[in-house]
Design a protein around this motif. Structure first.
Motif, PDB file in Angstrom:
ATOM      1  N   HIS A 185      24.907  27.208-159.586  1.00  0.00           N
ATOM      2  CA  HIS A 185      23.498  27.305-159.969  1.00  0.00           C
ATOM      3  C   HIS A 185      22.659  27.466-158.704  1.00  0.00           C
ATOM      4  O   HIS A 185      22.368  26.492-158.010  1.00  0.00           O
ATOM      5  CB  HIS A 185      23.050  26.060-160.744  1.00  0.00           C
ATOM      6  CG  HIS A 185      23.317  26.139-162.219  1.00  0.00           C
ATOM      7  ND1 HIS A 185      24.596  26.227-162.725  1.00  0.00           N
ATOM      8  CD2 HIS A 185      22.462  26.167-163.280  1.00  0.00           C
ATOM      9  CE1 HIS A 185      24.518  26.283-164.053  1.00  0.00           C
ATOM     10  NE2 HIS A 185      23.250  26.254-164.414  1.00  0.00           N
ATOM     11  N   CYS A 186      22.332  28.706-158.397  1.00  0.00           N
ATOM     12  CA  CYS A 186      21.522  29.005-157.215  1.00  0.00           C
ATOM     13  C   CYS A 186      20.048  28.778-157.533  1.00  0.00           C
ATOM     14  O   CYS A 186      19.505  29.383-158.457  1.00  0.00           O
ATOM     15  CB  CYS A 186      21.748  30.452-156.783  1.00  0.00           C
ATOM     16  SG  CYS A 186      20.688  30.976-155.420  1.00  0.00           S
ATOM     17  N   VAL A 187      19.402  27.912-156.761  1.00  0.00           N
ATOM     18  CA  VAL A 187      17.975  27.663-156.951  1.00  0.00           C
ATOM     19  C   VAL A 187      17.198  28.861-156.412  1.00  0.00           C
ATOM     20  O   VAL A 187      17.322  29.224-155.237  1.00  0.00           O
ATOM     21  CB  VAL A 187      17.543  26.371-156.234  1.00  0.00           C
ATOM     22  CG1 VAL A 187      16.023  26.220-156.266  1.00  0.00           C
ATOM     23  CG2 VAL A 187      18.207  25.165-156.877  1.00  0.00           C
ATOM     24  N   THR A 188      16.416  29.482-157.271  1.00  0.00           N
ATOM     25  CA  THR A 188      15.658  30.674-156.884  1.00  0.00           C
ATOM     26  C   THR A 188      14.178  30.407-156.707  1.00  0.00           C
ATOM     27  O   THR A 188      13.496  31.147-156.008  1.00  0.00           O
ATOM     28  CB  THR A 188      15.840  31.785-157.936  1.00  0.00           C
ATOM     29  OG1 THR A 188      15.494  31.260-159.234  1.00  0.00           O
ATOM     30  CG2 THR A 188      17.289  32.264-157.961  1.00  0.00           C
ATOM     31  N   GLN A 189      13.677  29.342-157.326  1.00  0.00           N
ATOM     32  CA  GLN A 189      12.247  29.056-157.202  1.00  0.00           C
ATOM     33  C   GLN A 189      11.986  27.567-157.461  1.00  0.00           C
ATOM     34  O   GLN A 189      12.623  26.957-158.320  1.00  0.00           O
ATOM     35  CB  GLN A 189      11.427  29.894-158.194  1.00  0.00           C
ATOM     36  CG  GLN A 189       9.910  29.736-158.014  1.00  0.00           C
ATOM     37  CD  GLN A 189       9.136  30.517-159.063  1.00  0.00           C
ATOM     38  OE1 GLN A 189       9.434  30.444-160.241  1.00  0.00           O
ATOM     39  NE2 GLN A 189       8.145  31.287-158.620  1.00  0.00           N
ATOM     40  N   VAL A 190      11.061  27.030-156.688  1.00  0.00           N
ATOM     41  CA  VAL A 190      10.589  25.667-156.896  1.00  0.00           C
ATOM     42  C   VAL A 190       9.074  25.707-156.913  1.00  0.00           C
ATOM     43  O   VAL A 190       8.444  26.261-156.004  1.00  0.00           O
ATOM     44  CB  VAL A 190      11.074  24.727-155.770  1.00  0.00           C
ATOM     45  CG1 VAL A 190      10.505  23.323-155.966  1.00  0.00           C
ATOM     46  CG2 VAL A 190      12.589  24.673-155.728  1.00  0.00           C
ATOM     47  N   VAL A 233       9.188  22.005-161.059  1.00  0.00           N
ATOM     48  CA  VAL A 233       9.899  22.935-161.925  1.00  0.00           C
ATOM     49  C   VAL A 233      10.825  23.774-161.045  1.00  0.00           C
ATOM     50  O   VAL A 233      10.368  24.471-160.132  1.00  0.00           O
ATOM     51  CB  VAL A 233       8.924  23.840-162.705  1.00  0.00           C
ATOM     52  CG1 VAL A 233       9.703  24.790-163.601  1.00  0.00           C
ATOM     53  CG2 VAL A 233       7.947  22.997-163.514  1.00  0.00           C
ATOM     54  N   VAL A 234      12.114  23.681-161.313  1.00  0.00           N
ATOM     55  CA  VAL A 234      13.129  24.358-160.504  1.00  0.00           C
ATOM     56  C   VAL A 234      13.846  25.388-161.369  1.00  0.00           C
ATOM     57  O   VAL A 234      14.358  25.065-162.445  1.00  0.00           O
ATOM     58  CB  VAL A 234      14.139  23.345-159.940  1.00  0.00           C
ATOM     59  CG1 VAL A 234      15.203  24.056-159.108  1.00  0.00           C
ATOM     60  CG2 VAL A 234      13.437  22.288-159.103  1.00  0.00           C
ATOM     61  N   SER A 235      13.890  26.619-160.885  1.00  0.00           N
ATOM     62  CA  SER A 235      14.584  27.698-161.590  1.00  0.00           C
ATOM     63  C   SER A 235      15.935  27.940-160.936  1.00  0.00           C
ATOM     64  O   SER A 235      16.026  28.077-159.711  1.00  0.00           O
ATOM     65  CB  SER A 235      13.759  28.983-161.556  1.00  0.00           C
ATOM     66  OG  SER A 235      12.490  28.782-162.175  1.00  0.00           O
ATOM     67  N   ALA A 236      16.972  27.994-161.753  1.00  0.00           N
ATOM     68  CA  ALA A 236      18.327  28.229-161.253  1.00  0.00           C
ATOM     69  C   ALA A 236      19.179  28.844-162.351  1.00  0.00           C
ATOM     70  O   ALA A 236      19.259  28.298-163.458  1.00  0.00           O
ATOM     71  CB  ALA A 236      18.951  26.916-160.774  1.00  0.00           C
ATOM     72  N   ARG A 237      19.772  29.983-162.051  1.00  0.00           N
ATOM     73  CA  ARG A 237      20.693  30.678-162.968  1.00  0.00           C
ATOM     74  C   ARG A 237      20.057  30.915-164.338  1.00  0.00           C
ATOM     75  O   ARG A 237      20.677  30.695-165.371  1.00  0.00           O
ATOM     76  CB  ARG A 237      21.992  29.887-163.096  1.00  0.00           C
ATOM     77  CG  ARG A 237      23.158  30.741-163.608  1.00  0.00           C
ATOM     78  CD  ARG A 237      24.420  29.921-163.669  1.00  0.00           C
ATOM     79  NE  ARG A 237      25.532  30.710-164.180  1.00  0.00           N
ATOM     80  CZ  ARG A 237      26.775  30.265-164.331  1.00  0.00           C
ATOM     81  NH1 ARG A 237      27.070  29.025-163.988  1.00  0.00           N
ATOM     82  NH2 ARG A 237      27.713  31.038-164.807  1.00  0.00           N
ATOM     83  N   GLY A 238      18.812  31.310-164.328  1.00  0.00           N
ATOM     84  CA  GLY A 238      18.123  31.626-165.567  1.00  0.00           C
ATOM     85  C   GLY A 238      17.675  30.429-166.363  1.00  0.00           C
ATOM     86  O   GLY A 238      17.148  30.579-167.470  1.00  0.00           O
ATOM     87  N   GLN A 239      17.852  29.232-165.825  1.00  0.00           N
ATOM     88  CA  GLN A 239      17.444  28.017-166.506  1.00  0.00           C
ATOM     89  C   GLN A 239      16.293  27.357-165.752  1.00  0.00           C
ATOM     90  O   GLN A 239      16.086  27.606-164.559  1.00  0.00           O
ATOM     91  CB  GLN A 239      18.610  27.030-166.615  1.00  0.00           C
ATOM     92  CG  GLN A 239      19.763  27.506-167.464  1.00  0.00           C
ATOM     93  CD  GLN A 239      20.905  26.510-167.443  1.00  0.00           C
ATOM     94  OE1 GLN A 239      21.804  26.572-166.609  1.00  0.00           O
ATOM     95  NE2 GLN A 239      20.870  25.558-168.374  1.00  0.00           N
ATOM     96  N   THR A 240      15.560  26.500-166.454  1.00  0.00           N
ATOM     97  CA  THR A 240      14.456  25.768-165.852  1.00  0.00           C
ATOM     98  C   THR A 240      14.734  24.276-165.960  1.00  0.00           C
ATOM     99  O   THR A 240      15.049  23.771-167.038  1.00  0.00           O
ATOM    100  CB  THR A 240      13.127  26.097-166.556  1.00  0.00           C
ATOM    101  OG1 THR A 240      12.870  27.499-166.418  1.00  0.00           O
ATOM    102  CG2 THR A 240      11.986  25.322-165.934  1.00  0.00           C
ATOM    103  N   PHE A 241      14.638  23.600-164.815  1.00  0.00           N
ATOM    104  CA  PHE A 241      14.853  22.158-164.759  1.00  0.00           C
ATOM    105  C   PHE A 241      13.551  21.505-164.291  1.00  0.00           C
ATOM    106  O   PHE A 241      12.943  21.967-163.317  1.00  0.00           O
ATOM    107  CB  PHE A 241      15.997  21.829-163.803  1.00  0.00           C
ATOM    108  CG  PHE A 241      17.304  22.474-164.178  1.00  0.00           C
ATOM    109  CD1 PHE A 241      18.223  21.797-164.957  1.00  0.00           C
ATOM    110  CD2 PHE A 241      17.599  23.766-163.761  1.00  0.00           C
ATOM    111  CE1 PHE A 241      19.423  22.394-165.315  1.00  0.00           C
ATOM    112  CE2 PHE A 241      18.796  24.369-164.103  1.00  0.00           C
ATOM    113  CZ  PHE A 241      19.717  23.678-164.887  1.00  0.00           C
ATOM    114  N   THR A 242      13.154  20.440-164.956  1.00  0.00           N
ATOM    115  CA  THR A 242      11.863  19.824-164.677  1.00  0.00           C
ATOM    116  C   THR A 242      12.038  18.331-164.435  1.00  0.00           C
ATOM    117  O   THR A 242      12.759  17.653-165.178  1.00  0.00           O
ATOM    118  CB  THR A 242      10.894  20.032-165.855  1.00  0.00           C
ATOM    119  OG1 THR A 242      10.803  21.424-166.133  1.00  0.00           O
ATOM    120  CG2 THR A 242       9.509  19.509-165.518  1.00  0.00           C
ATOM    121  N   ALA A 243      11.380  17.822-163.407  1.00  0.00           N
ATOM    122  CA  ALA A 243      11.436  16.395-163.093  1.00  0.00           C
ATOM    123  C   ALA A 243      10.270  16.030-162.183  1.00  0.00           C
ATOM    124  O   ALA A 243       9.762  16.883-161.445  1.00  0.00           O
ATOM    125  CB  ALA A 243      12.753  16.050-162.418  1.00  0.00           C
TER     126      ALA A 243
END
Length: 380
Positions: free
Chosen positions: A182-187, A195-205
């Motif tokens: 899962h390569c992080v492409t945007q924070v 909001v962190v974007s990685a491998r077409g997914q969005t992770f939020t914390a």
């Protein structure tokens, strides 16, 4: 976060902390945070332990540390490495065989005496001067020109990838969601969340840990903390098996050296051997000619190894900072963002304690150990 951890179900995807980087520091951070009751998501571009954490020399040393690192190194060795099974629930593979710094010249001896005296003035007595005779008693095969040594009885070594996998398994058992490849492409920041974007997914914390190793500078830049971090390649070589001749880990003084013999008879040779990193392909290309000086050093210390074949050589990519010590602490802009990178080729031993410090900063708002020298703000 210092006051109260958010409820796990109150956030998108139920994540309290996102850890970027699946090396020893990232996995240790994730495990410590999960043990404090937080829900943790770890994102790793390749697979965990792919880079410096899994391919280093495996030294668990307090010897030769920058004075700012000594409290952390002692705590990491004694509180975690030594008692890994009891603390982490996994065998970290630590072998307490001691570490010996070889003093080959009169100048080496003089420098070592000054070093030990300086440490004593600071209240540290783990490094001890020993004589030529004591060196020979510890390592009978040592060449006779060696003048003496610095000895640290409690140091040792571990198998790097094994230690990484121990924290990997412990983190999984504690409930950490590990996402490899899962390569992080945007924070970006959205309200109080990251909001962190990685491998077409969005992770939020609401909290974020930057433990991205050689690529952590890129993430720090996005987070508003530009740091003069550079990436370089480090090499190691391992010999074929030979009869047992070495118990402690050896380090050099005037000549760079890291030397240890494993139970199977193979000998691992390192010592800060640099090579060119390929950051696009995320590899370090081995330069065989650059390995020669360390091979010559080993031959001069142990002439009986002159004909011992080298079986394999490899490299890893590591992050370096100008002052040689890591960034370990909160962002200048958000106390819920913690940086932990730039260990400059000596972070393996510190990885377990760095994770504990990360968890303390996010859960308690402070660290039990002194970390002011590692502030990201020192570069501004």
């Amino acid at each position: 976060m210092a006051d109260k951890a958010p409820a796990a179900g109150s956030l998108p995807q139920g994540c309290d902390v996102i850890v970027v980087g699946g090396g020893l520091v990232g996995l240790s951070s994730a495990w410590h945070l999960a043990k404090r009751g937080l829900s943790v998501c770890l994102l790793e571009r390749d697979y965990c332990g792919r880079h410096s954490s899994g391919v280093n020399a495996g030294g668990v040393r307090t010897m030769g540390r920058h004075e700012a690192e000594i409290p952390l190194a002692l705590a990491s060795r004694d509180d975690i490495w030594r008692v890994g099974q009891e603390v982490v629930g996994q065998d970290l593979g630590f072998v307490s065989c001691g570490q010996l710094q070889v003093l080959e010249t009169d100048q080496d001896v003089q420098n070592a005496q000054q070093r030990v005296q300086q440490l004593a003035s600071l209240g540290y007595h783990h490094e001890v001067m020993i004589s030529q005779e004591e060196v020979r008693a510890l390592v009978p095969a040592m060449a006779p020109h060696v003048r003496g040594g610095i000895w640290v009885e409690g140091d040792g070594h571990a198998w790097p990838y094994g230690a990484v996998m121990a924290f990997y398994q412990a983190a999984q058992a504690a409930g950490v969601h590990i996402h490899e490849n899962h390569c992080v492409t945007q924070v970006r920041q959205r309200g109080s969340n990251w909001v962190v974007s990685a491998r077409g997914q969005t992770f939020t914390a609401p909290a974020l840990v930057n433990a991205a190793g050689a690529w952590a500078g890129q993430l720090a830049q996005q987070l508003g903390d530009p740091v003069p971090v550079t990436a370089d390649g480090l090499m190691l070589m391992v010999t074929q098996r030979t009869a047992s001749f070495l118990s402690p880990v050896l380090g050099g003084s005037s000549r760079p050296l890291s030397l240890k013999q494993f139970a199977n008879g193979t000998v691992v040779i390192g010592g800060g051997l640099r090579c060119q990193p390929n950051l696009t392909d995320r590899v370090a290309d081995v330069d065989l000619l650059s390995l020669a000086p360390s091979a010559h050093t080993v031959r001069s210390l142990f002439p009986h190894l002159a004909q011992l074949p080298v079986a394999h050589a490899w490299g890893g990519v590591e992050a370096f900072l100008p002052d040689g010590i890591p960034v370990l602490g909160p962002s200048r802009n958000d106390a819920h963002v913690i940086h932990a990178f730039g260990f400059s080729a000596h972070g393996f031993e510190l990885g377990p304690i760095a994770g504990r410090i990360v968890s303390e900063l996010l859960c308690d708002g402070t660290s039990r150990l002194p970390i002011a020298p590692f502030s990201v703000g020192r570069f501004f």
